[in-house]
Write an enzyme that holds these catalytic residues in place. Structure first.
Site, short mmCIF file in Angstrom:
data_model
loop_
_atom_site.label_atom_id
_atom_site.label_comp_id
_atom_site.label_asym_id
_atom_site.label_seq_id
_atom_site.Cartn_x
_atom_site.Cartn_y
_atom_site.Cartn_z
N GLU A 183 -49.90 -40.05 85.87
CA GLU A 183 -48.85 -41.00 86.24
C GLU A 183 -49.46 -42.37 86.54
O GLU A 183 -49.45 -42.84 87.68
CB GLU A 183 -48.05 -40.43 87.41
N HIS A 425 -33.45 -27.11 90.32
CA HIS A 425 -34.75 -27.73 90.51
C HIS A 425 -35.69 -26.75 91.19
O HIS A 425 -35.32 -26.13 92.18
CB HIS A 425 -34.60 -28.98 91.39
N HIS A 426 -36.86 -26.57 90.60
CA HIS A 426 -37.90 -25.74 91.21
C HIS A 426 -39.11 -26.61 91.49
O HIS A 426 -39.96 -26.78 90.61
CB HIS A 426 -38.31 -24.60 90.27
N GLU A 427 -39.18 -27.20 92.66
CA GLU A 427 -40.41 -27.89 93.06
C GLU A 427 -41.33 -26.83 93.64
O GLU A 427 -41.01 -26.20 94.65
CB GLU A 427 -40.12 -28.98 94.10
N HIS A 495 -42.12 -31.25 85.17
CA HIS A 495 -42.80 -32.43 85.72
C HIS A 495 -44.19 -32.02 86.22
O HIS A 495 -44.37 -30.88 86.65
CB HIS A 495 -41.98 -33.02 86.87
N GLU A 496 -45.10 -32.97 86.20
CA GLU A 496 -46.49 -32.76 86.65
C GLU A 496 -47.17 -31.58 85.94
O GLU A 496 -48.04 -30.93 86.49
CB GLU A 496 -46.55 -32.59 88.18
N GLU A 514 -42.25 -34.61 82.07
CA GLU A 514 -42.49 -35.95 82.56
C GLU A 514 -43.89 -36.32 82.07
O GLU A 514 -44.04 -37.00 81.06
CB GLU A 514 -42.39 -35.98 84.08
N GLU A 520 -39.32 -42.99 87.96
CA GLU A 520 -39.36 -42.91 89.43
C GLU A 520 -40.21 -44.04 90.02
O GLU A 520 -39.98 -44.48 91.13
CB GLU A 520 -39.88 -41.55 89.89
C1 NOJ Z 1 -41.93 -35.73 91.42
C2 NOJ Z 1 -41.00 -35.70 90.26
O1 NOJ Z 1 -41.47 -36.48 89.21
C3 NOJ Z 1 -39.65 -36.17 90.75
O2 NOJ Z 1 -38.76 -36.28 89.65
C4 NOJ Z 1 -39.16 -35.21 91.78
O3 NOJ Z 1 -37.92 -35.64 92.25
C5 NOJ Z 1 -40.15 -35.12 92.94
N1 NOJ Z 1 -41.45 -34.85 92.44
C6 NOJ Z 1 -39.77 -34.04 93.92
O4 NOJ Z 1 -39.90 -32.79 93.33
CA CA Z 2 -43.76 -37.11 88.80
#
Ligand code: NOJ
Ligand code: CA
Length: 715
Positions: A183, A425-427, A495-496, A514, A520
């Protein structure tokens, strides 16, 4: 001489096999070098051995050098696939096939290439390796293949020694090496300037592992040679192997492959037979060809999902941007840490600024339903955000437990009644090990509650802690998640995750990633206009990006939260990004109340498709400008998007792609006369003109601006 005799014997021994293979040996006995060209003859690839028996290759394009003599090889813990080789077989074939992607920029893709397979052998111990090259009109790919053999079964890969030796000091667009994040903004320097510049750019990310002892940059990167060739280096089909970065060898113009290690310094653990990912070079004297290239997809395997009818591209909105504008949180409560014993969230004090609540999500569903948006993403719906990541099993992210103010049943029914899909969403907070344990339960919970798509996230240092975001283990993890999601008919937006390498062809349910500095960051200092004029030449060559366009309120200061970031864009440019950053899953990232202020401009986001029958790149220069026309897959409409960097520009839009003899109505969303990203980002103008395929539009773009055009057949 010894070498030639060996080859002679070998060819005779293999004669019958060659006949069967309808291939032919183009090996010239006068010289040991093996050659092949692209189907159009512009690219010439030469493969040879140096005096140590190390394979070397070189590449020219229309007679101009692109890669000068560069070494190839792999090093295992106890075996060396680098030196002492002889060429014992050469096999060339031609391939020309048209295939249909499930979605994308084109409804059909041509895979036309010449393949050259060079079989190498060495003694003491006897080892075999095949170098397989595929040369297309717009570049080439090559990989190492280790066939089944007597003297190696398992192999610990300590290094890959692929070189890209550049004949000139190319202008290079690159981001610094880092095992855990991509990023970054890009630097534009000469190759010779990379070592100094990379040192000054290291370690800007708190939880990531910057590479500090070498001068490393990441792929995909793009270069412009002194004689104006464009060259992109990346990889295709990254499976079972770590991601490749490029190490600049100081005081040279040489890049060497740099694989992400695990904490033991090991790059990969493999079992033979094994093929590495393809190392790819996109090459052209016309920058538009780099954008149009489908080479990386062509080097990936066809879809493993037989029935793809459930895979549907989509546009979505989400409560997401509320968290980035300040003051709002993913977490439901502010006081969890103060009450470490509590696992019952209904006992917690709600913080009152948690957007993922039932009433607020309904507001988004309403807006989406009224404005032709397919889906709503909900971030911050599940337990765990207060503590982010805990080793306490009861307190980490749970993917089947909603917060008390998020009514899963009610929202499912509400969304269904309004024809809106919900995206979960799965963070994982980068606890990928725990995510694998929860995966089946999480996917089943999604299916039970009407969710067909999930955005995954891996913010932080990877657990297991011995791994990185781009090491072999994590490369396997994200592929496994996509594979298992397909079993549940679930779509993925990761993402990531390690940056993509065209695996969307094999797993078309993996809609986007992403894996670059996305939208963001408009709330974290902003992205300069050149960033989105460069990403399509670099990051997007691996696959679509969830960039999150559609930002209409570009000044974060308007929220009064002390954030003075400003997005490097006008409103018209944000519309153009739906064309220049193609993705089958596109967000309209801004808040409904911001869209209410500019509903006539939002109309473009309502109309713009997310899958295409055809695409024509009209103008392009990395980090400067892009103009592209695309034909809708499901109607006769065409769309055009044009963007520029900081410099105002007149885009030349030659409409000769339109069908002959048909009038079209062009609805043009353009920067206002006084627009500029810095001083007047919200000035735009919408007008309609009648056009046909003889027309060439001269379209003004403001500083950091753009234009978006819808072309519909005139009644
Ligand atoms: C980073 C992600 O790129 C973003 O889209 C997300 O909202 C946040 N992490 C939280 O998970
Ligand atoms: Ca990100």
């Amino acid at each position: 001489m010894q070498w030639k005799l060996n080859l002679y014997n070998q060819i005779h021994a293999m004669k019958n096999l060659f006949l069967l293979l309808t291939s032919f040996v183009i090996f010239s006995f006068a010289s040991r070098a093996v050659e092949t060209t692209s189907p159009d003859g512009n690219i010439l690839l030469t493969v040879d051995l140096d005096e140590n028996g190390t394979p070397i290759y070189s590449v020219t394009y229309k007679g101009k050098p692109v890669i000068s003599e560069s070494k190839l090889g792999l090093v295992g813990k106890n075996v060396d696939f680098f030196k002492g080789f002889e060429i014992v077989g050469v096999d060339t074939t031609s391939f020309d096939e048209i295939w249909e992607p499930v979605w994308g920029e084109y409804s059909t893709i041509r895979d036309n290439h010449k393949e050259l397979a060079v079989t190498l052998k060495k003694n003491n111990p006897e080892l075999d390796m095949i170098l397989r090259f595929r040369v297309f009109d717009d570049g080439l790919g090559f990989r190492y293949e280790l066939p089944l053999q007597d003297n190696v079964n398992y192999m610990t890969v300590m290094d890959e020694l692929t070189e890209f030796n550049l004949p000139g000091d190319n202008t290079t667009f690159w981001i610094p090496g880092d095992y855990d994040t991509d990023e970054f903004l890009y630097s534009e320097t000469l190759i010779s300037e990379i070592p100094d510049e990379v040192v000054s750019r290291r370690g800007k990310h708190s939880e990531s592992q910057a590479i500090t002892d070498k001068y490393v940059i990441q792929t995909p990167m793009i270069m412009k040679t002194p004689d104006s060739l464009y060259v992109n280096i990346h990889e295709a089909a990254l499976i079972g192997y770590p991601a490749m970065s490029l190490e600049v060898v100081p005081d040279s113009l040489l890049f060497r492959s740099h694989l992400t290690p695990d904490k033991l310094g090991v790059k990969a653990y493999i079992q033979l037979p094994f093929s590495t990912p393809w190392r790819t070079l996109l090459i052209s004297d016309d920058a538009r060809d780099i954008l149009a290239s489908q080479l990386i997809l062509n080097l990936n395997e066809p879809s493993v999902i037989e029935d793809t009818s459930w895979i549907k591209p989509m546009k979505f909105m989400g409560v997401w941007w509320e968290m980035f504008t300040g003051g709002k949180t993913w977490a439901y409560s502010d006081d969890y840490r103060a009450k470490p014993g509590i696992t019952d969230y209904t006992k917690l004090e709600p913080n009152g600024h948690h957007p993922a609540n039932t009433a607020n999500v309904k507001k988004y569903i309403d807006f989406a339903a009224d404005h032709n948006i397919d889906a709503v993403l909900v971030e911050g719906w599940n337990e765990g955000w207060e503590d982010w990541r805990s080793y306490d099993k009861n307190r980490q992210f749970l993917f089947d437990k909603a917060y008390p103010d998020f009514d899963v049943d009610e929202l499912r029914d509400y969304a269904t009644a309004k024809g809106i899909q919900l995206i979960m969403h799965h963070e994982t907070a980068a606890n990928a090990a725990d995510y694998e344990l929860q995966l089946d339960r999480a996917f089943q919970f999604m299916k039970d509650n009407g969710y067909n798509a999930v955005k995954t996230g891996y913010v932080g240092a990877i657990i297991p802690r011995s791994e990185h975001h781009t090491s072999q283990w994590m490369v396997d993890h994200v592929k496994n998640v996509a594979e298992r999601a397909a079993e549940y008919q679930i779509l993925i937006d990761s993402h990531e995750a390690p940056r993509p390498t065209g695996l969307i062809r094999t797993y078309p349910n993996w809609l986007a990633q992403e894996s670059a500095r996305g939208g963001e960051f408009e709330s974290m200092g902003g992205n300069p206009p050149s960033h989105t004029a460069l990403l399509p030449f670099t990051r997007l060559k691996g696959g679509p990006m969830d960039y999150t366009p559609g930002l209409f309120e570009t000044r974060l200061s308007t929220y009064g939260q002390g954030n003075n970031s400003q997005a490097g864009t006008t409103i018209a440019r944000q519309l153009a990004l739906y064309l220049t950053m193609p993705s089958p899953i596109q967000m309209a990232c801004d808040l409904p109340e911001n869209y209410q202020r500019f509903l006539d401009a939002f109309r473009f986001i309502e109309d713009v498709p997310v899958e295409w029958a055809d695409s024509r790149y009209l103008e392009a220069e990395p980090a400067r400008y892009i103009t592209v026309a695309r034909k809708d897959k499901n109607s006769d409409d065409w769309y055009v998007g044009a963007i520029t960097d900081d410099n105002p520009r007149v885009a030349t839009i030659d409409l000769s792609f339109l069908p002959e003899g048909q009038q079209f109505i062009a609805t043009i969303y353009e920067d206002g006369k006084d627009a500029s990203w810095k001083d007047n980002p919200q000035s735009y103008n919408i007008r309609t003109v009648k056009v046909n395929n003889k027309k060439v539009l001269k379209q003004k773009l403001a500083s950091g601006g753009g234009a978006a055009i819808r072309l519909t057949p005139a009644p």
